[in-house]
Motif scaffolding. Structure first.
Motif, short mmCIF file in Angstrom:
data_model
loop_
_atom_site.label_atom_id
_atom_site.label_comp_id
_atom_site.label_asym_id
_atom_site.label_seq_id
_atom_site.Cartn_x
_atom_site.Cartn_y
_atom_site.Cartn_z
N PHE A 2 0.81 -1.22 0.00
CA PHE A 2 0.00 0.00 0.00
C PHE A 2 0.85 1.27 0.00
N THR A 4 2.55 4.28 -1.59
CA THR A 4 2.27 5.00 -2.83
C THR A 4 3.43 5.87 -3.30
N TYR A 37 1.39 6.31 2.34
CA TYR A 37 0.54 5.13 2.16
C TYR A 37 -0.88 5.51 1.78
N ASP A 38 -1.58 4.55 1.23
CA ASP A 38 -2.99 4.69 0.93
C ASP A 38 -3.76 4.19 2.15
N TYR A 39 -4.06 5.11 3.08
CA TYR A 39 -4.69 4.70 4.33
C TYR A 39 -6.12 4.20 4.12
N ALA A 41 -7.23 2.43 1.65
CA ALA A 41 -7.14 1.02 1.25
C ALA A 41 -6.67 0.15 2.40
N ILE A 42 -5.73 0.64 3.19
CA ILE A 42 -5.23 -0.13 4.34
C ILE A 42 -6.36 -0.38 5.32
N LYS A 44 -9.31 -0.98 4.91
CA LYS A 44 -10.24 -2.02 4.49
C LYS A 44 -9.72 -3.43 4.80
N PRO A 64 0.60 -4.46 6.17
CA PRO A 64 0.03 -3.50 5.23
C PRO A 64 0.53 -2.07 5.45
N ASP A 69 6.21 -5.73 -0.16
CA ASP A 69 5.10 -6.39 -0.86
C ASP A 69 4.86 -7.78 -0.28
N SER A 70 3.73 -8.33 -0.59
CA SER A 70 3.29 -9.58 0.05
C SER A 70 4.13 -10.78 -0.33
#
Length: 435
Positions: A2, A4, A37-39, A41-42, A44, A64, A69-70
């Motif tokens: 997440f 950015t 970060y895209d908070y 999206a996090i 969710k 996250p 990355d995962s």
């Protein structure tokens, strides 16, 4: 992932998160970058409820919120998940409402720096770098060496010749390539920086790598979660290069952004009198972008820095939260080691003991513009490293309270009950007086 992008803490210029990107092109090394970060999206996928149900106890439970990355493999040595222990006797001693100690001496290599190195090694793997390097007075080096041994990555460490023997021993035992530099930490730092581009190594250096603070911020996320999402009123952090306090600030900001806490704690930075660059700048209203280095000299080697590399983030942590900078001398730092150990069971190294000395001073009342910490405050002190890191420094602290072992001979006549009772009474009286 997440993440950015990255944003300069000085000029706010934005950058993509790409291999080799460490600092701002426009501002140079002082232009440290902050991960963005895209908070939405996090929020969710990572919630208070999902965390409560997650059996993972390490720092990777907050993945996250990390720049990994995962698919990237991460350290499996159990970094993070350290205890937050209430210290009632210390709270009573200093007259604060409640006091907790975040004991980072429980990390795999016995310091908070494990959090930073875990993220740095994962980022290096993600970027395809085989060798990771750093300069350190000991703790960051041990963290990198130990965790790299676990992941099978190469670690090259630049250490000043003054680093404690126990810390250098850790590096060698972990199989790191150690370069002992004649001079100070800053000399080691400069030499390390010169080699990064030349050899293509991944740069883990504090205040240069924008991701090490992301690892350190997990200590704040853990504190917030362990306190049932009620932020403390005040938090005390020992400061050298400034990366830990910057990470603490970022972690609480993340929690606030996600709605997990409803306010920020006051963050107090504590510096040794012999290495008080940031405290001086705050007190005198000096600009950390232009303030020249100091000549650092303190027994607390882990917070000794002529020029704090993460000074912009460190200053923001205090100013933005209405905290303060506290200066303590080496006598107060070393004397605090047996005080904290005897009254809480947590065993701090000198740099960690500085944070407790800072609390003790702030609790004495307002001084030098530092907000008072009082009887209604809920306080957390981060004990950043174990006393086992620097036994020589610990012994200097123990000597200050006159604690010495009682020699005796073996056998039934070796201990006289009358003598033992008298010695113990004197020992208890002296301990209370000195601490």
């Amino acid at each position: 992932m997440f993440l950015t992008g990255l944003r300069c803490t000085v000029c706010a210029r934005s950058y993509a998160s790409e291999p080799g990107r460490y600092v701002c092109d426009r501002c140079g090394d002082v232009g440290t970058l902050d991960a963005v970060y895209d908070y939405a999206a996090i929020g969710k996928v990572l919630t208070q409820a999902s965390l409560a149900a997650d059996p993972e106890r390490s720092m990777w439970r907050y993945r996250p919120l990390l720049p990994i990355d995962s698919a990237t493999p991460v350290s499996q040595l159990g970094v993070g998940g350290t205890p937050l222990a209430e210290a009632e006797r210390l709270a009573h001693r200093w007259g604060v409402g409640q006091l907790w100690i975040k004991d980072e001496g429980r990390q795999p290599t016995a310091s908070l720096k494990d959090r930073a190195s875990a993220v740095a090694l994962a980022r290096a793997a993600q970027e395809g770098a085989e060798t990771v390097t750093t300069a350190s007075t000991g703790n960051a080096a041990a963290a990198l060496a130990g965790l790299a041994a676990g992941t099978g990555q190469n670690a090259v460490i630049f250490v000043p010749e003054t680093a404690p023997e126990a810390k250098v021993a850790q590096l060698l035992a972990y199989g790191a390539f150690v370069i002992l530099v004649e001079g100070t930490y800053d000399d080691a730092f400069r030499m390390c920086q010169e080699t990064v581009g030349r050899f293509g190594w991944y740069n883990r250096n504090t205040g240069i790598n924008p991701y090490v603070g992301e690892g350190k911020k997990t200590v704040a996320l853990e504190i917030a979660e362990q306190m049932r999402w009620e932020a403390p009123d005040a938090i005390f952090v020992s400061v050298g290069d400034g990366s830990i306090i910057g990470g603490v600030h970022k972690g609480f900001r993340d929690a606030l952004e996600l709605g997990w806490i409803d306010r920020m704690p006051r963050i107090y930075g504590v510096q040794a009198a012999g290495s008080s660059y940031l405290a001086e700048a705050w007190l005198k209203g000096e600009d950390v972008l232009t303030k020249p280095p100091v000549s650092a000299d303190t027994a607390a080697d882990s917070i000794s820095a002529d020029l704090p590399r993460d000074r912009v983030k460190a200053m923001a942590a205090v100013v933005d939260t209405g905290g303060g900078w506290v200066v303590v001398d080496d006598e107060a730092i070393l004397s605090m080691i047996p005080t904290v150990s005897a009254d809480s069971g947590v065993f701090p190294e000198p740099a960690a003991a500085a944070a407790f000395a800072g609390l003790a001073r702030a609790a004495d009342g307002p001084q030098d513009g530092v907000p008072e910490v009082g009887a209604s405050d809920r306080v957390v002190v981060i004990s950043s490293g174990s006393g086992l890191k620097d036994i020589r420094g610990v012994m200097r602290g123990v000597d200050r309270i006159g604690a010495v072992p009682l020699p005796t001979r073996p056998g039934p006549d070796g201990l006289d009950p009358t003598e033992i009772s008298a010695r113990m009474e004197r020992w208890i009286e002296n301990l209370r007086k000195q601490t």
